[in-house]
Design a protein around this motif. Structure first.
Motif, PDB file in Angstrom:
ATOM      1  N   ARG A 233      37.679 -55.529 -47.704  1.00  0.00           N
ATOM      2  CA  ARG A 233      37.889 -54.126 -47.334  1.00  0.00           C
ATOM      3  C   ARG A 233      38.432 -53.295 -48.498  1.00  0.00           C
ATOM      4  O   ARG A 233      38.002 -52.164 -48.721  1.00  0.00           O
ATOM      5  CB  ARG A 233      38.853 -54.047 -46.148  1.00  0.00           C
ATOM      6  CG  ARG A 233      38.291 -54.588 -44.852  1.00  0.00           C
ATOM      7  CD  ARG A 233      39.374 -54.726 -43.787  1.00  0.00           C
ATOM      8  NE  ARG A 233      40.006 -53.451 -43.469  1.00  0.00           N
ATOM      9  CZ  ARG A 233      39.573 -52.597 -42.538  1.00  0.00           C
ATOM     10  NH1 ARG A 233      38.495 -52.904 -41.816  1.00  0.00           N
ATOM     11  NH2 ARG A 233      40.196 -51.463 -42.306  1.00  0.00           N
TER      12      ARG A 233
ATOM     13  N   TRP B  49      35.792 -51.907 -50.884  1.00  0.00           N
ATOM     14  CA  TRP B  49      34.941 -50.764 -50.518  1.00  0.00           C
ATOM     15  C   TRP B  49      35.758 -49.522 -50.162  1.00  0.00           C
ATOM     16  O   TRP B  49      35.198 -48.488 -49.789  1.00  0.00           O
ATOM     17  CB  TRP B  49      33.933 -51.107 -49.436  1.00  0.00           C
ATOM     18  CG  TRP B  49      34.381 -51.627 -48.102  1.00  0.00           C
ATOM     19  CD1 TRP B  49      34.436 -52.923 -47.695  1.00  0.00           C
ATOM     20  CD2 TRP B  49      34.782 -50.852 -46.944  1.00  0.00           C
ATOM     21  NE1 TRP B  49      34.841 -53.012 -46.376  1.00  0.00           N
ATOM     22  CE2 TRP B  49      35.063 -51.751 -45.893  1.00  0.00           C
ATOM     23  CE3 TRP B  49      34.930 -49.484 -46.697  1.00  0.00           C
ATOM     24  CZ2 TRP B  49      35.477 -51.349 -44.627  1.00  0.00           C
ATOM     25  CZ3 TRP B  49      35.345 -49.064 -45.432  1.00  0.00           C
ATOM     26  CH2 TRP B  49      35.615 -49.991 -44.423  1.00  0.00           C
TER      27      TRP B  49
ATOM     28  N   CYS C  40      26.446 -48.934 -51.195  1.00  0.00           N
ATOM     29  CA  CYS C  40      26.922 -49.630 -49.994  1.00  0.00           C
ATOM     30  C   CYS C  40      28.378 -49.307 -49.693  1.00  0.00           C
ATOM     31  O   CYS C  40      28.749 -49.138 -48.526  1.00  0.00           O
ATOM     32  CB  CYS C  40      26.732 -51.139 -50.149  1.00  0.00           C
ATOM     33  SG  CYS C  40      25.000 -51.678 -50.138  1.00  0.00           S
ATOM     34  N   THR C  41      29.211 -49.230 -50.711  1.00  0.00           N
ATOM     35  CA  THR C  41      30.616 -48.899 -50.464  1.00  0.00           C
ATOM     36  C   THR C  41      30.758 -47.470 -49.949  1.00  0.00           C
ATOM     37  O   THR C  41      31.588 -47.203 -49.076  1.00  0.00           O
ATOM     38  CB  THR C  41      31.460 -49.096 -51.737  1.00  0.00           C
ATOM     39  OG1 THR C  41      30.898 -48.346 -52.816  1.00  0.00           O
ATOM     40  CG2 THR C  41      31.525 -50.554 -52.123  1.00  0.00           C
TER      41      THR C  41
ATOM     42  N   MET D  15      29.863 -47.619 -46.316  1.00  0.00           N
ATOM     43  CA  MET D  15      30.946 -48.218 -45.530  1.00  0.00           C
ATOM     44  C   MET D  15      32.046 -47.194 -45.254  1.00  0.00           C
ATOM     45  O   MET D  15      32.544 -47.086 -44.122  1.00  0.00           O
ATOM     46  CB  MET D  15      31.525 -49.430 -46.265  1.00  0.00           C
ATOM     47  CG  MET D  15      30.606 -50.630 -46.345  1.00  0.00           C
ATOM     48  SD  MET D  15      30.246 -51.381 -44.736  1.00  0.00           S
ATOM     49  CE  MET D  15      31.855 -52.044 -44.284  1.00  0.00           C
TER      50      MET D  15
ATOM     51  N   GLN E 243      33.136 -45.714 -41.558  1.00  0.00           N
ATOM     52  CA  GLN E 243      34.507 -45.814 -41.069  1.00  0.00           C
ATOM     53  C   GLN E 243      35.063 -44.439 -40.708  1.00  0.00           C
ATOM     54  O   GLN E 243      35.725 -44.280 -39.682  1.00  0.00           O
ATOM     55  CB  GLN E 243      35.403 -46.489 -42.110  1.00  0.00           C
ATOM     56  CG  GLN E 243      36.808 -46.770 -41.564  1.00  0.00           C
ATOM     57  CD  GLN E 243      37.768 -47.256 -42.617  1.00  0.00           C
ATOM     58  OE1 GLN E 243      37.788 -46.749 -43.745  1.00  0.00           O
ATOM     59  NE2 GLN E 243      38.590 -48.238 -42.267  1.00  0.00           N
TER      60      GLN E 243
ATOM     61  N   TYR F 150      29.616 -57.109 -46.270  1.00  0.00           N
ATOM     62  CA  TYR F 150      30.837 -56.310 -46.382  1.00  0.00           C
ATOM     63  C   TYR F 150      31.730 -56.560 -45.172  1.00  0.00           C
ATOM     64  O   TYR F 150      31.258 -56.597 -44.034  1.00  0.00           O
ATOM     65  CB  TYR F 150      30.498 -54.820 -46.510  1.00  0.00           C
ATOM     66  CG  TYR F 150      29.883 -54.490 -47.851  1.00  0.00           C
ATOM     67  CD1 TYR F 150      30.646 -53.926 -48.863  1.00  0.00           C
ATOM     68  CD2 TYR F 150      28.549 -54.799 -48.128  1.00  0.00           C
ATOM     69  CE1 TYR F 150      30.100 -53.654 -50.112  1.00  0.00           C
ATOM     70  CE2 TYR F 150      27.993 -54.545 -49.372  1.00  0.00           C
ATOM     71  CZ  TYR F 150      28.780 -53.968 -50.364  1.00  0.00           C
ATOM     72  OH  TYR F 150      28.237 -53.720 -51.606  1.00  0.00           O
TER      73      TYR F 150
ATOM     74  N   GLY G  25      34.077 -55.839 -42.256  1.00  0.00           N
ATOM     75  CA  GLY G  25      34.518 -54.775 -41.367  1.00  0.00           C
ATOM     76  C   GLY G  25      35.848 -55.191 -40.761  1.00  0.00           C
ATOM     77  O   GLY G  25      36.877 -55.178 -41.416  1.00  0.00           O
TER      78      GLY G  25
END
Length: 470
Positions: free
Chosen positions: A300, A303, A340-341, A344, A348, A373, A375
């Motif tokens: 976590r 990201w 991708c980060t 994410m 969120q 990744y 979660g």
């Protein structure tokens, strides 16, 4: 012997301009390559080894003295003196205090690499490619570190941990997530990369190709692609390393490295061969599980996750179900760590700010960049499949898969690696079953194309079976 770098004093302005990233290191290599008549790749690597492993008897046993002034070359500094301190910080591995790891850089794929181990593998490969015999590729890159860690680390932490950078866009400080072993994730990553590039260079001499080009290709920083098709690239390191060695081979390599250390007086000879073999066998089994059977899971902190709101609820383990989702929004697959980060963080924010959930809902998210990744992870209840969040994990693929499928590698990571890792670690039951989100909730998720795909997976359960067992 005096090595060809200046004193460690250097301009703070130079340091401030360079993040501790693989791209920065490659730029440093390019600057070295551009000095004078242009040193050979082997000369460049040996000069860097003089910084990372000065006076290391084990390394010199295999590679010899890193002669700072090879015959026929000018006895001039190999690099600009203003870079000296930065080079020391990049290549000399050490743990500062209990948590700060130095000698590591952040790769463009989001993983962290110890440069010293990488450079040893490259040097061994270059020497072999020049026609000389080098027998210590695995010992230099990974087997020594594993053996010492198995012997001297506390049993609860003989491997790893991973950690987090202070800032993934401008990394300067890498902090470990737990007590350090002598084989941190960064050392293992660098070791595997060193083996893979060493093997490649032993059979593909560089000739006119520069070391910086090989590094750019391997770490995905070059538009021309990797040097050996799409497979010799950093995000495939675990798959490629697994093709080279298995547990029994690695066990022999580790035992051989420890024997060499004992002969050199660098390790104590306990005289208890059977006990040592048991320790190494157990350590190798843990290594195989952690690095060859399980996928890389980007934590976590890497990201940029916000804190959980409130107190998370712990799951009663093991769970028996895996629920497949697509994110739908973002609609496009994410193809890089940066993309991708960002996705994410966006998911969120939506889950916390719009839906008012405590956190991102999914247990894990699969990008199309070759990584999973984190979660809510293996231990905490998610918010992904209404009415079933305590019974299974929610796994989402980034993108809209109504008409198309995720990348083949992403499907394999979830179907094979993530699932088997969960079973072996005790998070999942051995007879767990796969389900599409639409089987349990009135939704089109995970999209028609992806749902047809998971229907073919072993341990998929049909709609009627899912209803009976839920």
């Amino acid at each position: 012997k005096k090595f060809p770098y200046a004193s460690r004093g250097c301009s703070s302005d130079v340091l401030a301009d360079l993040p501790l990233s693989m791209e920065s290191f490659i730029k440093v290599v390019q600057r070295i390559e551009g000095r004078g008549l242009g040193p050979s790749p082997l000369t460049v690597v040996r000069s860097l080894r003089g910084v990372a492993y000065e006076g290391d008897a084990f390394v010199e046993h295999f590679l010899g003295d890193p002669d700072p002034f090879p015959s026929g070359e000018n006895e001039a500094p190999m690099w600009d003196p203003t870079l000296s301190e930065f080079i020391h910080l990049m290549v000399r591995h050490r743990i500062v205090g209990q948590a700060r790891e130095e000698g590591v850089v952040l790769g463009s794929d989001g993983t962290t690499v110890a440069l010293g181990s990488l450079l040893l593998g490259i040097e061994a490969g270059l020497v072999a490619g020049a026609g000389e015999s080098v027998s210590g590729l695995y010992s230099l890159t990974i087997a020594r570190n594993l053996g010492l860690s198995f012997l001297h680390s506390q049993d609860s932490q003989i491997l790893g941990p991973d950690g987090c950078w202070d800032n993934v866009t401008f990394p300067r400080v890498f902090t470990l997530s737990g007590p350090p072993s002598l084989a941190t994730d960064a050392l293992v990553n660098g070791g595997m990369d060193g083996v893979l590039l060493g093997k490649y260079l032993s059979t593909h001499p560089l000739h006119a190709l520069q070391l910086s080009t090989v590094l750019r290709d391997y770490y995905g920083l070059h538009p021309g692609g990797p040097p050996e098709g799409p497979h010799l690239i950093s995000f495939q390191r675990r798959d490629n390393f697994r093709r080279l060695v298995n547990g029994s081979v690695l066990q022999e390599l580790v035992l051989g490295s420890l024997a060499t250390l004992q002969r050199l007086g660098e390790a104590e000879d306990t005289g208890q061969a059977a006990a040592l073999e048991d320790v190494v066998k157990g350590g190798v089994q843990k290594f195989v599980h952690r690095y060859l059977e399980c996928p890389v899971i980007i934590p976590r902190c890497q990201w940029g996750a916000r804190p959980y709101r409130g107190s998370p609820t712990q799951l009663s383990l093991p769970l028996a179900f895996m629920y497949i989702h697509h994110t739908h929004t973002p609609r496009q697959p994410c193809l890089s760590f940066r993309q991708c980060t960002a996705d994410m963080r966006a998911m969120q924010r939506f889950h916390q700010d719009v839906r008012r959930w405590d956190d991102i809902g999914y247990s894990f998210v699969a990008g199309s960049d070759g990584y999973i990744y984190e979660g809510r992870g293996w231990q905490w209840r998610g918010a992904h499949t209404r009415g079933h969040n305590t019974r299974g994990y929610g796994i989402a693929f980034v993108g809209d898969y109504t008409a198309t499928l995720p990348a083949r590698r992403s499907l394999e990571l979830v179907r094979e690696s993530l699932a088997s890792c969960g079973v072996m670690a005790g998070w999942l039951t051995g007879n767990f079953t796969w389900h599409g989100h639409r089987q349990l909730v009135n939704t089109s998720c995970p999209g028609g194309a992806l749902y047809l795909e998971i229907e073919s997976w072993k341990q998929f359960r049909s709609r009627d079976q899912a209803a009976r067992h839920h």
